[in-house]
Design a protein around this motif. Structure first.
Motif, mmCIF file in Angstrom:
data_model
loop_
_atom_site.group_PDB
_atom_site.id
_atom_site.type_symbol
_atom_site.label_atom_id
_atom_site.label_comp_id
_atom_site.label_asym_id
_atom_site.label_seq_id
_atom_site.Cartn_x
_atom_site.Cartn_y
_atom_site.Cartn_z
ATOM 1 N N ILE A 14 -53.718 -9.811 5.820
ATOM 2 C CA ILE A 14 -52.314 -9.410 6.181
ATOM 3 C C ILE A 14 -52.411 -8.402 7.293
ATOM 4 C CG2 ILE A 14 -50.107 -8.583 5.301
ATOM 5 C CD1 ILE A 14 -51.338 -11.061 3.492
ATOM 6 N N GLU A 15 -51.830 -8.729 8.406
ATOM 7 C CA GLU A 15 -51.799 -8.047 9.480
ATOM 8 C C GLU A 15 -50.665 -7.252 9.478
ATOM 9 O OE1 GLU A 15 -52.540 -9.997 13.398
ATOM 10 O OE2 GLU A 15 -53.980 -11.381 12.510
ATOM 11 N N GLU A 16 -50.549 -6.083 10.708
ATOM 12 C CA GLU A 16 -49.614 -5.103 10.608
ATOM 13 C C GLU A 16 -48.204 -5.601 10.765
ATOM 14 O OE1 GLU A 16 -49.936 -3.617 15.218
ATOM 15 O OE2 GLU A 16 -51.096 -2.785 13.676
ATOM 16 N N GLY A 17 -47.116 -4.913 10.116
ATOM 17 C CA GLY A 17 -45.879 -5.347 10.732
ATOM 18 C C GLY A 17 -45.253 -6.465 9.715
ATOM 19 N N VAL A 18 -46.145 -6.988 8.834
ATOM 20 C CA VAL A 18 -45.809 -8.136 8.007
ATOM 21 C C VAL A 18 -44.856 -7.569 6.716
ATOM 22 C CG1 VAL A 18 -46.508 -9.808 6.325
ATOM 23 C CG2 VAL A 18 -47.894 -9.511 8.396
ATOM 24 N N HIS A 19 -43.821 -8.354 6.502
ATOM 25 C CA HIS A 19 -42.904 -8.093 5.400
ATOM 26 C C HIS A 19 -43.052 -9.072 4.270
ATOM 27 C CE1 HIS A 19 -39.040 -7.168 3.232
ATOM 28 N NE2 HIS A 19 -38.954 -8.477 2.894
ATOM 29 N N ILE A 20 -43.120 -8.734 2.968
ATOM 30 C CA ILE A 20 -43.400 -9.718 1.892
ATOM 31 C C ILE A 20 -42.491 -9.253 0.769
ATOM 32 C CG2 ILE A 20 -44.972 -10.538 0.238
ATOM 33 C CD1 ILE A 20 -47.278 -10.048 2.228
ATOM 34 N N SER A 31 -54.190 -16.105 5.743
ATOM 35 C CA SER A 31 -53.917 -15.050 6.624
ATOM 36 C C SER A 31 -52.589 -15.275 7.286
ATOM 37 C CB SER A 31 -55.240 -15.228 7.594
ATOM 38 O OG SER A 31 -54.872 -16.488 8.079
ATOM 39 N N ILE A 32 -52.080 -14.023 7.568
ATOM 40 C CA ILE A 32 -50.696 -13.912 7.819
ATOM 41 C C ILE A 32 -50.562 -12.928 9.169
ATOM 42 C CG2 ILE A 32 -48.087 -13.178 7.173
ATOM 43 C CD1 ILE A 32 -48.893 -13.631 4.472
ATOM 44 N N GLY A 33 -50.017 -13.597 10.282
ATOM 45 C CA GLY A 33 -50.050 -12.881 11.397
ATOM 46 C C GLY A 33 -49.091 -11.744 11.703
ATOM 47 N N LYS A 34 -49.251 -10.937 12.569
ATOM 48 C CA LYS A 34 -48.301 -9.770 12.755
ATOM 49 C C LYS A 34 -46.975 -10.192 13.168
ATOM 50 C CE LYS A 34 -51.842 -7.203 15.779
ATOM 51 N NZ LYS A 34 -52.052 -6.790 17.295
ATOM 52 N N GLY A 35 -45.976 -9.236 12.260
ATOM 53 C CA GLY A 35 -44.816 -9.244 12.387
ATOM 54 C C GLY A 35 -44.056 -10.550 11.709
ATOM 55 N N THR A 36 -44.689 -11.320 10.794
ATOM 56 C CA THR A 36 -44.174 -12.349 9.868
ATOM 57 C C THR A 36 -43.400 -11.706 8.981
ATOM 58 O OG1 THR A 36 -45.552 -14.029 10.587
ATOM 59 C CG2 THR A 36 -44.740 -14.229 8.434
ATOM 60 N N TRP A 37 -42.058 -12.367 8.656
ATOM 61 C CA TRP A 37 -41.244 -11.746 7.531
ATOM 62 C C TRP A 37 -41.322 -13.034 6.510
ATOM 63 C CZ3 TRP A 37 -37.123 -13.730 4.895
ATOM 64 C CH2 TRP A 37 -36.453 -13.159 4.098
ATOM 65 N N ILE A 38 -41.594 -12.640 5.263
ATOM 66 C CA ILE A 38 -41.538 -13.615 4.067
ATOM 67 C C ILE A 38 -40.781 -13.023 2.939
ATOM 68 C CG2 ILE A 38 -43.145 -14.543 2.373
ATOM 69 C CD1 ILE A 38 -45.401 -13.956 4.374
ATOM 70 N N GLY A 39 -39.767 -13.677 2.647
ATOM 71 C CA GLY A 39 -38.921 -13.454 1.360
ATOM 72 C C GLY A 39 -39.381 -13.503 0.097
ATOM 73 N N SER A 40 -38.508 -13.285 -0.591
ATOM 74 C CA SER A 40 -38.731 -13.197 -2.310
ATOM 75 C C SER A 40 -39.480 -14.614 -2.600
ATOM 76 C CB SER A 40 -37.718 -12.594 -3.196
ATOM 77 O OG SER A 40 -36.644 -13.588 -3.084
ATOM 78 N N HIS A 41 -40.041 -14.677 -3.639
ATOM 79 C CA HIS A 41 -40.494 -16.027 -4.461
ATOM 80 C C HIS A 41 -41.042 -16.969 -3.630
ATOM 81 C CE1 HIS A 41 -37.266 -13.875 -7.194
ATOM 82 N NE2 HIS A 41 -37.979 -14.642 -8.162
ATOM 83 N N VAL A 42 -42.005 -16.591 -2.738
ATOM 84 C CA VAL A 42 -42.692 -17.635 -2.019
ATOM 85 C C VAL A 42 -43.907 -17.655 -2.456
ATOM 86 C CG1 VAL A 42 -43.431 -18.094 0.454
ATOM 87 C CG2 VAL A 42 -41.076 -17.179 0.201
ATOM 88 N N TYR A 57 -38.324 -18.168 4.166
ATOM 89 C CA TYR A 57 -37.308 -17.800 3.308
ATOM 90 C C TYR A 57 -37.827 -18.223 1.710
ATOM 91 C CZ TYR A 57 -34.070 -16.807 6.858
ATOM 92 O OH TYR A 57 -33.571 -16.453 7.847
ATOM 93 N N GLN A 58 -37.054 -17.756 0.752
ATOM 94 C CA GLN A 58 -37.281 -17.623 -0.735
ATOM 95 C C GLN A 58 -37.694 -19.062 -1.196
ATOM 96 O OE1 GLN A 58 -34.852 -16.379 0.604
ATOM 97 N NE2 GLN A 58 -32.917 -16.943 -0.361
#
Length: 263
Positions: A14-20, A31-42, A57-58
């Motif tokens: 998980i790179e920096e700035g990722v929201h989970i 692997s998840i790149g910088k700044g990616t936003w992931i909602g709930s229940h994904v 999104y969820q």
């Protein structure tokens, strides 16, 4: 940025700035790149790489095992490019060994709710999937194509760049670039003039594509049509792309008459 209720395997990258968000599950090969936003229940599993600044999104499910009876839990992958938006309940499977072992989705795509992208599909950049559009296995979609809601694409079919399908289209043959399709089963209905104008294509280029459409899609004799558009191939790169797509089509292309949807 990462909710304490999320379940993330320690081997995930998980790179920096990722929201989970809460209750999201991330597997060890992800692997998840910088700044990616992931909602709930994904749920993101398998060998799955997600680029930078994506938005997921969820209730999306990404990188799960392919829906293929021949799959035997081999190591395969899913790749998703930068700045792609994936809405609610989208499912994208990873590849199979017989199909190249990877499902690939490019950059800057909008994938709306309930879309399914099956194993070994190759999707270009700036593509729009409207709600509940679905690709069967081994399909290809070119750059800046738009698939209308509830579009269905048969396995191994190709959708060319800048193509457009109307709501509820069912494609059982290849749709050439710059063309539109409609119906169940779908037929080709013309050049995507409005989309091309919005993207800055000249009237001269659009007219050349319309002539190509008449000869290769609406025409009854492929070889005569190819001969008729040969002068346009030299003058217009878009026509050259159109002709190359038709020549390389293993399944045959959609026609204007449903009864003639094969080559």
């Amino acid at each position: 940025m990462i909710d304490a209720r999320a379940v993330i395997d320690p081997e995930a990258r998980i790179e920096e700035g990722v929201h989970i968000g809460a209750f999201t599950v991330i597997g060890p090969g992800v692997s998840i790149g910088k700044g990616t936003w992931i909602g709930s229940h994904v749920v993101i599993t398998g060998t799955t790489h997600i680029g930078q600044d994506c938005k997921i999104y969820q209730f999306a499910s990404l990188g799960e095992a392919p829906q293929d009876l021949g799959y035997r839990d081999e190591e395969t992958a899913l790749e998703i490019g930068d700045r792609t938006v994936i809405r609610e309940y989208v499912t994208i499977s990873r590849g199979t060994p017989k199909g190249g072992a990877v499902t690939r989705v490019g950059t800057d795509n909008l994938i709306m709710a309930y879309v399914h992208i099956a194993h070994d599909c190759l999707v270009g950049n700036h593509v729009v999937f409207s709600n509940a559009a679905s690709l069967a296995g081994h399909c290809q979609v070119g750059d800046r194509a738009v698939l209308g809601g509830f579009t269905l694409v048969h396995q191994f079919c190709r959708v060319g760049s800048h193509a457009f399908t109307s709501m509820g289209s069912a494609l059982n043959r290849d749709l050439p670039p710059y063309c539109m399709a409609s119906g169940n089963y779908a037929r080709a209905i013309g050049i995507n003039k409005i989309g091309l104008r919005r993207r800055g294509y000249s009237g001269e280029t659009i007219r050349a594509l319309q002539r190509t459409f008449r000869h290769l899609v609406d025409g009854r004799n492929r070889e005569q049509g190819l001969a008729a558009v040969a002068p346009l191939v030299q003058a217009y790169p878009e026509v050259a792309d159109f002709v190359a797509f038709v020549r390389e089509s293993p399944r045959g292309i959609l026609r204007t008459d449903r009864r003639r949807s094969t080559d």
